[in-house]
Design a protein around this motif. Structure first.
Motif, PDB file in Angstrom:
ATOM      1  N   ALA A  98      -1.037 -19.467 -27.425  1.00 18.53           N
ATOM      2  CA  ALA A  98       0.139 -20.231 -28.235  1.00 18.53           C
ATOM      3  C   ALA A  98       0.519 -20.059 -27.758  1.00 18.53           C
ATOM      4  CB  ALA A  98       0.703 -19.286 -29.688  1.00 18.53           C
ATOM      5  N   GLY A  99       1.859 -19.013 -26.837  1.00 18.77           N
ATOM      6  CA  GLY A  99       2.934 -19.635 -25.956  1.00 18.77           C
ATOM      7  C   GLY A  99       2.789 -18.109 -25.013  1.00 18.77           C
ATOM      8  N   ALA A 100       4.045 -18.104 -24.157  1.00 19.96           N
ATOM      9  CA  ALA A 100       4.477 -17.939 -22.734  1.00 19.96           C
ATOM     10  C   ALA A 100       4.231 -16.228 -23.268  1.00 19.96           C
ATOM     11  CB  ALA A 100       5.186 -18.069 -22.113  1.00 19.96           C
ATOM     12  N   SER A 101       4.480 -15.521 -24.607  1.00 22.10           N
ATOM     13  CA  SER A 101       4.729 -14.674 -24.741  1.00 22.10           C
ATOM     14  C   SER A 101       3.555 -13.102 -24.902  1.00 22.10           C
ATOM     15  CB  SER A 101       5.487 -14.443 -25.890  1.00 22.10           C
ATOM     16  OG  SER A 101       4.041 -15.067 -27.262  1.00 22.10           O
ATOM     17  N   ARG A 102       2.461 -14.881 -25.047  1.00 18.70           N
ATOM     18  CA  ARG A 102       0.328 -14.029 -25.112  1.00 18.70           C
ATOM     19  C   ARG A 102       0.909 -13.013 -26.265  1.00 18.70           C
ATOM     20  NH1 ARG A 102      -2.540 -12.581 -19.637  1.00 18.70           N
ATOM     21  NH2 ARG A 102      -1.349 -14.585 -18.926  1.00 18.70           N
ATOM     22  N   THR A 103       1.285 -13.115 -27.397  1.00 19.07           N
ATOM     23  CA  THR A 103       1.382 -12.683 -28.742  1.00 19.07           C
ATOM     24  C   THR A 103      -0.006 -12.471 -29.917  1.00 19.07           C
ATOM     25  OG1 THR A 103       3.471 -13.847 -29.640  1.00 19.07           O
ATOM     26  CG2 THR A 103       3.247 -11.628 -28.496  1.00 19.07           C
ATOM     27  N   THR A 104      -0.585 -14.096 -29.423  1.00 23.04           N
ATOM     28  CA  THR A 104      -0.935 -15.383 -30.475  1.00 23.04           C
ATOM     29  C   THR A 104      -2.062 -15.714 -29.824  1.00 23.04           C
ATOM     30  OG1 THR A 104       0.437 -15.303 -32.257  1.00 23.04           O
ATOM     31  CG2 THR A 104      -1.675 -16.513 -32.332  1.00 23.04           C
ATOM     32  N   LEU A 105      -3.444 -15.149 -29.811  1.00 22.65           N
ATOM     33  CA  LEU A 105      -4.689 -15.575 -28.870  1.00 22.65           C
ATOM     34  C   LEU A 105      -5.423 -16.779 -29.806  1.00 22.65           C
ATOM     35  CD1 LEU A 105      -6.905 -16.208 -26.720  1.00 22.65           C
ATOM     36  CD2 LEU A 105      -7.913 -14.245 -28.870  1.00 22.65           C
ATOM     37  N   LEU A 106      -5.197 -17.830 -29.791  1.00 20.47           N
ATOM     38  CA  LEU A 106      -5.712 -19.341 -30.689  1.00 20.47           C
ATOM     39  C   LEU A 106      -7.334 -19.464 -30.493  1.00 20.47           C
ATOM     40  CD1 LEU A 106      -3.580 -21.904 -29.400  1.00 20.47           C
ATOM     41  CD2 LEU A 106      -3.303 -20.526 -31.532  1.00 20.47           C
ATOM     42  N   ALA A 107      -8.024 -19.300 -28.682  1.00 17.98           N
ATOM     43  CA  ALA A 107      -9.135 -18.532 -29.007  1.00 17.98           C
ATOM     44  C   ALA A 107      -9.521 -18.812 -27.443  1.00 17.98           C
ATOM     45  CB  ALA A 107      -9.629 -20.810 -28.573  1.00 17.98           C
ATOM     46  N   GLU A 108     -11.238 -17.913 -27.298  1.00 18.69           N
ATOM     47  CA  GLU A 108     -11.543 -18.771 -25.487  1.00 18.69           C
ATOM     48  C   GLU A 108     -11.658 -20.090 -25.457  1.00 18.69           C
ATOM     49  OE1 GLU A 108     -14.170 -15.343 -25.578  1.00 18.69           O
ATOM     50  OE2 GLU A 108     -12.499 -14.334 -24.513  1.00 18.69           O
ATOM     51  N   VAL A 109     -11.630 -20.063 -23.952  1.00 21.15           N
ATOM     52  CA  VAL A 109     -12.167 -21.537 -23.579  1.00 21.15           C
ATOM     53  C   VAL A 109     -12.804 -21.218 -22.698  1.00 21.15           C
ATOM     54  CG1 VAL A 109     -10.832 -24.151 -23.398  1.00 21.15           C
ATOM     55  CG2 VAL A 109      -9.459 -22.481 -24.785  1.00 21.15           C
ATOM     56  N   ILE A 110     -13.766 -22.343 -22.903  1.00 20.11           N
ATOM     57  CA  ILE A 110     -14.838 -21.981 -21.825  1.00 20.11           C
ATOM     58  C   ILE A 110     -14.284 -23.272 -20.090  1.00 20.11           C
ATOM     59  CG2 ILE A 110     -17.204 -22.755 -20.800  1.00 20.11           C
ATOM     60  CD1 ILE A 110     -18.166 -21.390 -23.657  1.00 20.11           C
ATOM     61  N   VAL A 111     -13.794 -23.106 -19.024  1.00 17.30           N
ATOM     62  CA  VAL A 111     -13.650 -24.211 -18.300  1.00 17.30           C
ATOM     63  C   VAL A 111     -14.832 -24.010 -16.853  1.00 17.30           C
ATOM     64  CG1 VAL A 111     -10.977 -24.132 -19.295  1.00 17.30           C
ATOM     65  CG2 VAL A 111     -12.026 -22.597 -17.334  1.00 17.30           C
ATOM     66  N   ALA A 112     -14.759 -25.017 -16.307  1.00 21.37           N
ATOM     67  CA  ALA A 112     -15.360 -24.640 -14.929  1.00 21.37           C
ATOM     68  C   ALA A 112     -14.401 -24.582 -13.611  1.00 21.37           C
ATOM     69  CB  ALA A 112     -15.621 -26.323 -14.444  1.00 21.37           C
ATOM     70  N   LYS A 113     -15.275 -23.505 -13.156  1.00 22.81           N
ATOM     71  CA  LYS A 113     -13.983 -22.930 -12.453  1.00 22.81           C
ATOM     72  C   LYS A 113     -15.292 -22.868 -10.997  1.00 22.81           C
ATOM     73  CE  LYS A 113     -17.011 -18.225 -12.017  1.00 22.81           C
ATOM     74  NZ  LYS A 113     -17.753 -18.479 -11.234  1.00 22.81           N
ATOM     75  N   ALA A 114     -14.467 -22.115 -10.027  1.00 24.88           N
ATOM     76  CA  ALA A 114     -14.692 -22.165  -8.204  1.00 24.88           C
ATOM     77  C   ALA A 114     -16.026 -21.759  -8.210  1.00 24.88           C
ATOM     78  CB  ALA A 114     -13.293 -21.633  -7.768  1.00 24.88           C
ATOM     79  N   PRO A 115     -16.955 -22.146  -7.653  1.00 24.19           N
ATOM     80  CA  PRO A 115     -18.213 -21.401  -7.611  1.00 24.19           C
ATOM     81  C   PRO A 115     -17.834 -20.193  -6.700  1.00 24.19           C
ATOM     82  CG  PRO A 115     -18.176 -23.901  -5.715  1.00 24.19           C
ATOM     83  CD  PRO A 115     -17.030 -24.038  -6.950  1.00 24.19           C
ATOM     84  N   GLY A 116     -19.234 -19.472  -6.982  1.00 25.53           N
ATOM     85  CA  GLY A 116     -18.939 -18.127  -6.440  1.00 25.53           C
ATOM     86  C   GLY A 116     -17.606 -17.056  -6.335  1.00 25.53           C
ATOM     87  N   VAL A 117     -16.911 -17.327  -6.898  1.00 27.39           N
ATOM     88  CA  VAL A 117     -15.915 -16.599  -7.989  1.00 27.39           C
ATOM     89  C   VAL A 117     -16.446 -15.605  -8.908  1.00 27.39           C
ATOM     90  CG1 VAL A 117     -13.344 -16.157  -7.669  1.00 27.39           C
ATOM     91  CG2 VAL A 117     -14.466 -17.976  -6.358  1.00 27.39           C
ATOM     92  N   LYS A 118     -16.287 -14.343  -8.654  1.00 24.85           N
ATOM     93  CA  LYS A 118     -16.776 -13.641 -10.413  1.00 24.85           C
ATOM     94  C   LYS A 118     -15.518 -13.534 -11.059  1.00 24.85           C
ATOM     95  CE  LYS A 118     -19.750 -10.050  -7.303  1.00 24.85           C
ATOM     96  NZ  LYS A 118     -19.845  -8.700  -6.634  1.00 24.85           N
TER      97      LYS A 118
END
Length: 262
Positions: free
Chosen positions: A226-246
């Motif tokens: 929800a914010g920069a403090s990272r105190t509230t997790l809203l969800a896990e989101v799937i995004v496209a990533k650079a290939p080959g990076v673990k």
């Protein structure tokens, strides 16, 4: 008076009437958001008006008025206002807090075409929603999940959330104001990369729900807070990533998405 003049007019009628019995989950969610926005606006306007009248000698002093003026003198958000905005917004100084409230009300006004069911505002064609400017962003995500399940005859339990950072694709809803932390965005906007500044503002993107287990190519799960403090997790989101990076590389960097950042 300067703060009051900077705030939008308190006219909830601009959004539309309360949803009827056939309202969708998204419409009910947006109406609740608009109601909270205008409720907070009305309270703040009333308090600011009372402080101005007190300063002019038109009102007798009360404990509430003295608490308001004391907080304003220190540049702090009054205790009576702290529950109005969620999470990290309450760490702002009062000038920025009032500006943030005004931006939230302006965002709520944009829900009007969706709630009035104007042509072109349905099926994801509404505004780019400011997720971080919502009073209950988790409720919005739940509503969009329900909408996707109903529209496609999918099981709620089988759905996972995807973010298209290039704003393309079909389905889902447009979102704005997301921040990528401890990672970067490729120049063409199609995927995230390891290299980048500590924080990157993402361009308008699309959030969409899809069944698990599809062939999505190079993908990564990032926490959405929800914010920069990272105190509230809203969800896990799937995004496209650079290939080959673990995936471990992203976790070691602490890569994440933020819905709101000052």
């Amino acid at each position: 008076e300067g703060w009051a003049n900077a705030l939008p007019a308190a006219d909830q009628g601009a959004v539309g009437a309360a949803p009827g019995p056939d309202a969708t989950a998204l419409e009910r969610c947006l109406q609740r958001e608009a109601g909270r926005a205008w409720g907070a606006l009305a309270r703040v306007r009333d308090d600011l008006d009372a402080v101005v009248r007190y300063a002019r000698g038109e009102l007798r002093g009360t404990n509430d008025l003295r608490a308001l003026t004391g907080a304003f003198g220190r540049g702090q958000v009054p205790a009576a206002w702290r529950g109005m905005l969620p999470g990290d917004a309450n760490s702002l100084m009062v000038d920025a807090w009032v500006g943030d409230l005004g931006a939230r009300v302006a965002a709520a006004e944009a829900y009007g075409p969706v709630l009035r069911r104007e042509a072109g505002a349905e099926d994801g064609g509404g505004p780019d929603y400011w997720l971080g400017g919502m009073f209950a962003p988790e409720g919005f995500l739940t509503a969009t999940r329900q909408a996707a399940a109903e529209a496609n005859d999918w099981s709620l339990e089988d759905l996972e959330l995807h973010l298209d950072t290039d704003g393309g694709g079909s389905g889902g809803v447009g979102v704005r104001g997301l921040v990528l932390q401890s990672a970067g965005l490729a120049p063409d906007g199609t995927h995230v990369v390891l290299e980048g500044p500590p924080k990157s503002a993402l361009p308008p993107s699309r959030l969409r729900w899809a069944p698990r287990g599809g062939a999505f190519g190079e993908r990564l799960r990032l926490p959405l807070y929800a914010g920069a403090s990272r105190t509230t997790l809203l969800a896990e989101v799937i995004v496209a990533k650079a290939p080959g990076v673990k995936a471990e590389m992203w976790a070691q960097r602490g890569a994440a998405l933020l819905a709101w950042d000052a």
